[in-house]
Enzyme design. Structure first.
Site, PDB file in Angstrom:
ATOM      1  N   LYS A  22     -51.356   0.965  -5.067  1.00  0.00           N
ATOM      2  CA  LYS A  22     -50.962  -0.300  -4.434  1.00  0.00           C
ATOM      3  C   LYS A  22     -50.646  -1.358  -5.484  1.00  0.00           C
ATOM      4  O   LYS A  22     -49.609  -2.024  -5.425  1.00  0.00           O
ATOM      5  CB  LYS A  22     -52.117  -0.797  -3.539  1.00  0.00           C
ATOM      6  CG  LYS A  22     -51.998  -2.251  -3.128  1.00  0.00           C
ATOM      7  CD  LYS A  22     -53.137  -2.683  -2.226  1.00  0.00           C
ATOM      8  CE  LYS A  22     -54.412  -3.145  -2.897  1.00  0.00           C
ATOM      9  NZ  LYS A  22     -54.377  -4.498  -3.478  1.00  0.00           N
ATOM     10  N   ASN A  23     -51.554  -1.516  -6.451  1.00  0.00           N
ATOM     11  CA  ASN A  23     -51.406  -2.633  -7.394  1.00  0.00           C
ATOM     12  C   ASN A  23     -50.346  -2.405  -8.469  1.00  0.00           C
ATOM     13  O   ASN A  23     -50.049  -3.308  -9.252  1.00  0.00           O
ATOM     14  CB  ASN A  23     -52.761  -2.972  -8.029  1.00  0.00           C
ATOM     15  CG  ASN A  23     -53.693  -3.613  -7.008  1.00  0.00           C
ATOM     16  OD1 ASN A  23     -53.255  -4.010  -5.924  1.00  0.00           O
ATOM     17  ND2 ASN A  23     -54.966  -3.707  -7.341  1.00  0.00           N
ATOM     18  N   CYS A 116     -60.166 -17.103  -0.801  1.00  0.00           N
ATOM     19  CA  CYS A 116     -60.163 -15.648  -0.669  1.00  0.00           C
ATOM     20  C   CYS A 116     -61.608 -15.180  -0.572  1.00  0.00           C
ATOM     21  O   CYS A 116     -62.515 -15.846  -1.075  1.00  0.00           O
ATOM     22  CB  CYS A 116     -59.490 -15.084  -1.912  1.00  0.00           C
ATOM     23  SG  CYS A 116     -59.701 -13.345  -2.162  1.00  0.00           S
ATOM     24  N   ARG A 121     -59.816 -17.687  -6.968  1.00  0.00           N
ATOM     25  CA  ARG A 121     -58.572 -17.052  -7.396  1.00  0.00           C
ATOM     26  C   ARG A 121     -57.389 -18.008  -7.506  1.00  0.00           C
ATOM     27  O   ARG A 121     -56.385 -17.873  -6.812  1.00  0.00           O
ATOM     28  CB  ARG A 121     -58.243 -15.877  -6.466  1.00  0.00           C
ATOM     29  CG  ARG A 121     -59.332 -14.843  -6.427  1.00  0.00           C
ATOM     30  CD  ARG A 121     -58.986 -13.652  -5.607  1.00  0.00           C
ATOM     31  NE  ARG A 121     -58.028 -12.768  -6.240  1.00  0.00           N
ATOM     32  CZ  ARG A 121     -57.545 -11.675  -5.662  1.00  0.00           C
ATOM     33  NH1 ARG A 121     -57.919 -11.349  -4.446  1.00  0.00           N
ATOM     34  NH2 ARG A 121     -56.691 -10.902  -6.307  1.00  0.00           N
ATOM     35  N   ASP A 304     -62.690  -3.566  -9.059  1.00  0.00           N
ATOM     36  CA  ASP A 304     -62.297  -2.968  -7.777  1.00  0.00           C
ATOM     37  C   ASP A 304     -63.117  -1.724  -7.430  1.00  0.00           C
ATOM     38  O   ASP A 304     -62.929  -1.142  -6.364  1.00  0.00           O
ATOM     39  CB  ASP A 304     -60.798  -2.623  -7.787  1.00  0.00           C
ATOM     40  CG  ASP A 304     -59.923  -3.871  -7.739  1.00  0.00           C
ATOM     41  OD1 ASP A 304     -60.441  -4.960  -7.418  1.00  0.00           O
ATOM     42  OD2 ASP A 304     -58.718  -3.759  -8.036  1.00  0.00           O
ATOM     43  N   ARG A 396     -55.088  -2.031   4.178  1.00  0.00           N
ATOM     44  CA  ARG A 396     -54.284  -2.724   3.167  1.00  0.00           C
ATOM     45  C   ARG A 396     -54.150  -1.883   1.907  1.00  0.00           C
ATOM     46  O   ARG A 396     -53.167  -1.990   1.196  1.00  0.00           O
ATOM     47  CB  ARG A 396     -54.945  -4.064   2.786  1.00  0.00           C
ATOM     48  CG  ARG A 396     -54.904  -5.088   3.890  1.00  0.00           C
ATOM     49  CD  ARG A 396     -55.431  -6.402   3.399  1.00  0.00           C
ATOM     50  NE  ARG A 396     -54.700  -6.810   2.206  1.00  0.00           N
ATOM     51  CZ  ARG A 396     -54.953  -7.880   1.497  1.00  0.00           C
ATOM     52  NH1 ARG A 396     -55.929  -8.679   1.858  1.00  0.00           N
ATOM     53  NH2 ARG A 396     -54.251  -8.180   0.432  1.00  0.00           N
TER      54      ARG A 396
END
Ligand code: EPU
Length: 417
Positions: A22-23, A116, A121, A304, A396
């Site tokens: 994803k990133n 968030c 952030r 993460d 997501r």
């Protein structure tokens, strides 16, 4: 809203195919804004965040063609440079369009994402870097408005290592006039993937993967065909799943070199890690031993995966000190894990986890993607049934997670609302 039901206690065994990251995909899709004509990107994961960035680029006039696992993108005809609040607030990575829009169109209006679940952030470092490159930036009505006829190369020092900040400015600098040096740049594999794809477009970037990146600006970039790397956080989540279920899981199509920190940590817990060219097999050897974990920018232990390894520590033999250094509020999973019987004390940026012999199932919910993954892992190890709500967080960032776990022997199902 969908829920995931898990009956814990199954030993997971088998192989999974690692999905695209994803990133890495998000910045690469944003980079297509720098070109005119059809780009083709392979190994694009099927995730809600990918749909969100497509919607965002679509709102500028970008068109897409989907092929199985690949995405074709054409940003020839851009009619708008406004990234609206409604889309940006659902995904902070939307800020990745800021650099490319200013570089390509000379102007960008990008909503500030707001608060968030894992921390404040801010995007001050992205803005500061664009200013260093000669952009005029103002904040108006919740939007960052950046303007520059042509950005100028500059030496930029990032005060804090920022992944999307490095990516944003690398994209902007690719079309700037002159040379940009990014110092204290992020070294994440996703940054390297983006740099390689930008170079395929004709950019001149060297040093990606180190903390100094040099970008010699070019007048224009052309479309490219490129491949997204595999998702190291998905792969890591499944390695930890092997540990917490006493299992044996082989992750195929991954990049073992991206996992040094996690592999070393899991070996310290007593797991056997068999590393191949493009695969990692994670084998549990009885109850895990407690280990201390401190999150750091790459190549350190990824934030993460902090929530997921904390789940493993809840059932380990001993005390573990978990320290989160990247985000100030990333322990939201702790109270949910405690509802499942975990023994955790949080103090500031640290959590002390005292392993218990067993967790028990409970209804739980999480406030962000990785916290949700940690609750799935806890549910897999727990006695009885766990009901995870707010599954949209998982969607997501994890592709078909319940299918992948079920194939490994988990008793897991999605219940549609
Ligand atoms: N920061 C600032 N100012 C800035 C930018 C960042 O103070 O202008 C601070 C942040 O508040 C944070 C630290 O710097 O405390 C590092 O944040 P970074 O900018 O690196 O995070 P990010 O780029 O917004 C990416 C990933 C995150 C991942 C972090 C850290 C993407 C799209 N997102 O976020 O992924 O946690 O790097 O590795 O690449 C996830 O996938 O679940 C996720 C949250």
């Amino acid at each position: 809203m969908d829920k995931i039901l898990i009956t814990g206690g199954q030993r997971l065994e088998g192989e999974i195919e690692n999905s695209g990251a994803k990133n890495a995909a998000l910045p690469v899709i944003a980079a297509s804004l720098l070109t005119k004509g059809w780009n083709t990107f392979h190994n694009i994961p099927d995730l809600v965040d990918i749909k969100t960035i497509k919607k965002l680029l679509g709102s500028f006039g970008v068109v897409f063609a989907d092929e199985k696992g690949s995405l074709r993108i054409n940003a020839e005809d851009i009619q708008s440079c406004t990234a609206a609040y409604d889309l940006v607030r659902t995904m902070r990575a939307s800020v990745l369009v800021l650099g490319p829009l200013v570089a390509r169109l000379g102007e960008a209006h990008v909503s500030l994402p707001g608060g968030c679940a894992i921390g404040a952030r801010p995007v001050n470092l992205h803005i500061r870097a664009l200013q260093d490159m000669g952009a005029e930036v103002e904040l108006k009505d919740g939007y960052v408005i950046a303007k520059a006829r042509r950005l100028k190369g500059a030496t930029i020092y990032f005060d804090i290592i920022t992944v999307t900040g490095t990516e944003n400015i690398m994209m902007a600098a690719a079309l700037a006039d002159g040379t940009t040096l990014l110092k204290n740049a992020a070294r994440e594999p996703e940054v390297v993937n983006l740099a390689e794809i930008l170079n395929g477009m004709g950019a001149r970037i060297i040093g990606a993967g180190t903390d100094i990146i040099r970008i010699d600006g070019v007048p224009s970039l052309h479309p490219v065909e490129g491949t997204i790397i595999s998702d190291r956080i998905e792969a890591g989540t499944f390695m930890i799943a092997a540990g917490i279920t006493g299992g044996d899981i082989c992750i195929r199509n991954c990049h073992p070199g991206h996992h040094d920190a996690l592999i070393a940590k899991l070996r310290d817990t007593g797991m056997e890690m068999v590393v191949g060219d493009r695969s990692i097999r994670a084998i549990a050897k009885g109850r895990p031993r407690s280990v201390d974990v401190k999150t750091l920018a790459y190549p350190g232990f990824p934030t993460d995966l902090q929530a997921q390894i904390m789940s493993l520590m809840t059932v380990a033999s001993g005390l573990s000190l978990m320290t989160e250094t990247i985000f100030e509020n990333r322990f939201m999973h702790v109270s949910e894990l405690m509802r499942m019987g975990a023994d955790i004390a949080v103090q500031g940026h640290s959590a002390v986890v005292k392993g218990v012999p067993k967790l028990h199932g409970a209804p739980v919910m999480a406030t962000d993607l990785r916290a949700s993954a940690s609750l799935i892992l806890a549910g897999l190890a727990a006695e009885g049934r766990t009901e995870l709500s707010r599954v949209y967080h998982l969607d997501r960032g994890y592709e078909r997670i319940e299918e992948k776990f079920s194939r490994l022997g988990a008793a897991m199902e999605r219940v549609k609302a």
